[in-house]
Design a protein around this motif. Structure first.
Motif, PDB file in Angstrom:
ATOM      1  N   ILE A 292       2.999   6.082   5.582  1.00 18.41           N
ATOM      2  CA  ILE A 292       4.389   6.145   5.118  1.00 18.41           C
ATOM      3  C   ILE A 292       4.578   5.233   3.905  1.00 18.41           C
ATOM      4  O   ILE A 292       5.255   5.605   2.931  1.00 18.41           O
ATOM      5  CB  ILE A 292       5.346   5.749   6.259  1.00 18.41           C
ATOM      6  CG1 ILE A 292       5.341   6.837   7.347  1.00 18.41           C
ATOM      7  CG2 ILE A 292       6.751   5.534   5.727  1.00 18.41           C
ATOM      8  CD1 ILE A 292       6.189   6.496   8.555  1.00 18.41           C
ATOM      9  N   ALA A 293       3.982   4.049   3.929  1.00 20.46           N
ATOM     10  CA  ALA A 293       4.071   3.150   2.776  1.00 20.46           C
ATOM     11  C   ALA A 293       3.407   3.769   1.552  1.00 20.46           C
ATOM     12  O   ALA A 293       3.911   3.656   0.424  1.00 20.46           O
ATOM     13  CB  ALA A 293       3.439   1.807   3.125  1.00 20.46           C
ATOM     14  N   ALA A 296       5.714   6.414   0.213  1.00 19.42           N
ATOM     15  CA  ALA A 296       6.853   5.798  -0.471  1.00 19.42           C
ATOM     16  C   ALA A 296       6.447   5.292  -1.853  1.00 19.42           C
ATOM     17  O   ALA A 296       7.178   5.470  -2.844  1.00 19.42           O
ATOM     18  CB  ALA A 296       7.423   4.661   0.369  1.00 19.42           C
ATOM     19  N   GLY A 297       5.275   4.669  -1.939  1.00 24.80           N
ATOM     20  CA  GLY A 297       4.814   4.194  -3.243  1.00 24.80           C
ATOM     21  C   GLY A 297       4.535   5.332  -4.207  1.00 24.80           C
ATOM     22  O   GLY A 297       4.849   5.258  -5.398  1.00 24.80           O
ATOM     23  N   ILE A 299       5.880   8.363  -4.152  1.00 29.36           N
ATOM     24  CA  ILE A 299       7.160   8.958  -4.578  1.00 29.36           C
ATOM     25  C   ILE A 299       7.851   8.063  -5.607  1.00 29.36           C
ATOM     26  O   ILE A 299       8.429   8.544  -6.597  1.00 29.36           O
ATOM     27  CB  ILE A 299       8.054   9.206  -3.358  1.00 29.36           C
ATOM     28  CG1 ILE A 299       7.443  10.303  -2.480  1.00 29.36           C
ATOM     29  CG2 ILE A 299       9.466   9.599  -3.781  1.00 29.36           C
ATOM     30  CD1 ILE A 299       8.159  10.507  -1.163  1.00 29.36           C
ATOM     31  N   GLY A 300       7.787   6.745  -5.411  1.00 32.24           N
ATOM     32  CA  GLY A 300       8.376   5.830  -6.387  1.00 32.24           C
ATOM     33  C   GLY A 300       7.707   5.937  -7.746  1.00 32.24           C
ATOM     34  O   GLY A 300       8.382   5.918  -8.785  1.00 32.24           O
TER      35      GLY A 300
END
Length: 484
Positions: A292-293, A296-297, A299-300
């Protein structure tokens, strides 16, 4: 109305106005010259004293049935008439009497020297009359004047003919101008038609490969070149967008597949009531959190690359103390690389840039240096005269891979097992180039990697606004797929 027709009508209207102005001016000038010539001729004509005396003697017979024979006269274009001071009019035999006005009577009575005016004869013909005192009296003691008249038709007929001639020439000129204007407009607007057809074709088919043939350096040619450059830029932007989507989908597929597998195992365990071993369950949950991290990275990073570039002079560009941003980036890098030794030499340097983007660029370069440095290795950070260099003691980057390091989602085969999305250096290149600088990776003298970032600025804060300078050229190793 089509533009071609409007241009033809404008050309015809312009020619019509010009030709009409010239025709009216020519007609008025000719009229003035003819009238002046007519007046000069009438004033130059003089009746002989004997003829005037004969006319005066014949006045007493004008009421009789028969008139005296005035003698054989040679036909002339002029009408001679004697006006006496009491208003008596003595006209040559066979001529129509001419109306007398106050000016004629004033000349006959000696109040003025001559008179010139328009009038009519008894038969209704318009006449031009010049009245003057005779050179010598034909009959002593009697006041009279001699009027010499000529029909105004001697000037009106040529003027009417000239008017019809000028009207015909003007009509031919206007028609010719309209035809020529339509032809010239059609030829001149042919590139515009090609441009319109190409635009309509692109709007209908979304085919950005269409190009307009360009010939010359005039305004139409410049418009065609600009359109071709615009379509090429749009095609390149679409290609980069499609490539970004494809690469992002490819990169997202792996963590999503792994995340889905782990979550399905956890769900199946709950549904079946068969509990997983404590160690396996903890590993699965740890893996889910890491994935998940990672998502998230990723997508950022994709969001960062999808943002439009800041234009020079925009509000997002501010005066940034690069040395302070480098210190903050180094503090963050130390949290991730506790087994790495850091050395730092920073001089004051102020630049115009987006603060967050520029600091993230330095963070990404430091993260790469920490990621590839061995335990106990050293990473040096140095800023001198706008040149920020980061050197590590890692394995370095092979020479054949240096041209691709700034491409989106590109990862070295030796680094694919390490965490990361392959977007870090692309974000670095985007931020540095938006600030007017350059960035590159090189082999360090000790075998590691040397990252060099150069951004124009000053050692002291400049008071002026950010310069709207053109973006410097992209370094060779970052030219392939730099973010737009």
């Amino acid at each position: 109305m089509p533009l071609r027709a409007r241009l033809g009508l404008l050309a015809a209207a312009a020619v019509a106005v010009a030709v009409s102005a010239v025709a009216v001016a020519a007609w008025l000038l000719t009229e003035q010259q003819l009238n002046s010539q007519l007046d000069a001729n009438l004033r130059s004509v003089r009746a002989s004293p004997a003829y005037v005396a004969e006319l005066l003697r014949s006045c007493q017979f004008q009421q009789s049935a028969t008139e005296p024979n005035a003698g054989d006269r040679t036909p002339t274009p002029y009408t001679v008439q004697v006006v006496t001071g009491d208003g008596t009019v003595c006209t040559a035999p066979g001529s129509s009497a001419i109306e007398v006005d106050a000016g004629d009577l004033a000349v006959a009575r000696g109040f003025q020297r001559d008179a010139l005016h328009d009038t009519e004869s008894e038969d209704g013909q318009a006449m031009r009359v010049a009245t003057s005192r005779p050179d010598g009296p034909a009959e002593p003691g009697r006041n009279y004047a001699v009027s010499i008249a000529q029909p105004l038709s001697v000037t009106s007929k040529p003027l009417d003919g000239l008017a019809w001639l000028l009207l015909g020439v003007a009509g031919v000129g206007v028609v010719g101008a309209a035809t020529a204007g339509a032809g010239i407009a059609r030829a001149g607007l042919r590139p515009m038609k090609q441009l319109t057809d190409a635009t309509e074709h692109i709007a209908r088919t979304e085919d950005l490969s269409v190009r307009i043939p360009v010939d010359g350096d005039d305004e139409i040619a410049r418009l065609g070149k600009s359109f071709n450059a615009m379509t090429a830029a749009l095609a390149s932007s679409r290609e980069r967008q499609q490539q970004l989507i494809a690469d992002a989908g490819h990169e997202l597929r792996t963590p999503l597949t792994s995340l889905r597998t782990n979550i399905e195992l956890l769900i199946r365990s709950e549904k079946t009531g068969r509990e997983l071993p404590a160690g396996v369950r903890a590993d699965l949950l740890t893996s889910v959190g890491a994935q998940i991290a990672e998502l998230a990275g990723l997508i950022g990073d994709i969001q960062e690359l999808s943002r439009p570039d800041a234009a020079p002079g925009s509000a997002s560009r501010q005066l940034v103390a690069l040395h302070e941003g480098a210190e903050r980036a180094l503090a963050r890098a130390k949290l991730r690389g506790k087994e790495v030794k850091f050395t730092c030499e920073l001089e004051d340097w102020f630049v115009w840039a987006e603060p967050a983007a520029l600091e993230r660029a330095v963070v990404n370069l430091l993260d790469n240096a920490v990621k590839f440095s061995p335990a106990g290795g050293a990473v040096s950070l140095r800023l001198e005269a706008g040149r920020l260099s980061i050197e590590d003691e890692g394995p370095g980057i092979p020479a054949d891979e240096l041209p691709y390091v700034f491409e989106r989602f590109w990862r070295s085969p030796s680094a694919r097992s390490l965490p990361g999305s392959g977007l870090g250096l692309a974000i670095v290149a985007r931020a540095v180039h938006a600030s007017g600088g350059t960035v590159g990776l090189h082999r360090a003298p000790g075998g590691g990697t040397l990252a060099v970032m150069t951004i124009p600025g000053a050692r002291t804060p400049p008071p002026q606004a950010p310069p709207a300078a053109p973006v410097p050229p992209v370094p060779p190793q970052a030219q392939s797929r730099l973010p737009s």
